[in-house]
Design a protein around this motif. Sequence first.
Motif, PDB file in Angstrom:
ATOM      1  N   VAL A   1      32.649 -37.706  73.373  1.00 48.30           N
ATOM      2  CA  VAL A   1      32.244 -37.231  74.760  1.00 48.30           C
ATOM      3  C   VAL A   1      31.568 -38.374  75.422  1.00 48.30           C
ATOM      4  CG1 VAL A   1      30.571 -35.920  75.747  1.00 48.30           C
ATOM      5  CG2 VAL A   1      32.194 -34.588  74.113  1.00 48.30           C
ATOM      6  N   ALA A   2      31.818 -38.761  76.579  1.00 47.28           N
ATOM      7  CA  ALA A   2      31.029 -39.696  77.259  1.00 47.28           C
ATOM      8  C   ALA A   2      29.607 -39.432  77.648  1.00 47.28           C
ATOM      9  CB  ALA A   2      31.767 -40.104  78.794  1.00 47.28           C
ATOM     10  N   PHE A   3      28.864 -40.510  77.835  1.00 48.74           N
ATOM     11  CA  PHE A   3      27.532 -40.386  77.935  1.00 48.74           C
ATOM     12  C   PHE A   3      27.276 -40.153  79.576  1.00 48.74           C
ATOM     13  CE2 PHE A   3      23.322 -42.356  79.499  1.00 48.74           C
ATOM     14  CZ  PHE A   3      22.373 -41.455  78.714  1.00 48.74           C
TER      15      PHE A   3
ATOM     16  N   ALA B   1      21.037 -39.010  82.020  1.00 42.90           N
ATOM     17  CA  ALA B   1      20.094 -40.081  81.826  1.00 42.90           C
ATOM     18  C   ALA B   1      19.032 -39.758  82.966  1.00 42.90           C
ATOM     19  CB  ALA B   1      20.736 -41.401  82.278  1.00 42.90           C
TER      20      ALA B   1
END
Lengths: 85, 159
Positions: free
Chosen positions: B146-148, B153
């Motif tokens: 899974v991508a950040f 953020a």
Amino acid sequence: MLEGDLILFGCLSDFELQLGKRWSSVEATLTIETLVLGFLERAPEMSEIVSSPFFKVAVNNRVEPQSFVLNDGDTVALLPPVTGG
Amino acid sequence: MLENADHILVTQQELDIAGVYGSLRGASSNIEDLGAVVVFVGLVREFDKSLSSGRLQILRLQHHPELTQSSIVDVITQARSRWDLGAVLVHHRVGDLRPTDEIVAVAVTSKHRAEAFDAARFLMDKLKTEVMLWKQVLNADEANWVAFKDSDAKASSSW
């Protein structure tokens, strides 16, 4: 010669073929920053991950800054941006 | 620093959500003027755009055994420095989970609802960006990390 165990977490574990399970250096003094730059030469596809402000490196189970000087036998863990919760 | 009433669990076992509420009430029994309990539970969603089928069969949670616990302590310490909280509880699954499984439970008690809601949201936002956990989605044909997310953020840095 400095060397130690290398542990790759999350998406960085996809680069185990290029990086292996040990780190080593012929330099007498080695920082985390220099070590990671060496990894990037072997696996340039990692660059986007390690340039993230959320990328961290742990030495002997403690997150340390890029300027941290490694000792022989240190266990280095590369921690990509986290995705829990 | 954790208070005696706080509780952290990182486990491969199913989360006991009813037990979460009960243990939080029990841990808060000595807190004067307790007025609010907020419990958030996150579930594994089946749909995932990174997979060509769009559906996952397994959500795999990897953790760093030593750092995961200490990073949760850090996040709770940050919450305690912002709000006057009774008890704080963070339970997180690791290992292989399936759609609809409970993946995380965050719960807080306080005198008033506003600080309990805010602290619970703060804890979840920080869990997403500061706690050493990594998700991988799998089905019979694919396995993707899974991508950040930039949105995570932003949510974390908004505090």
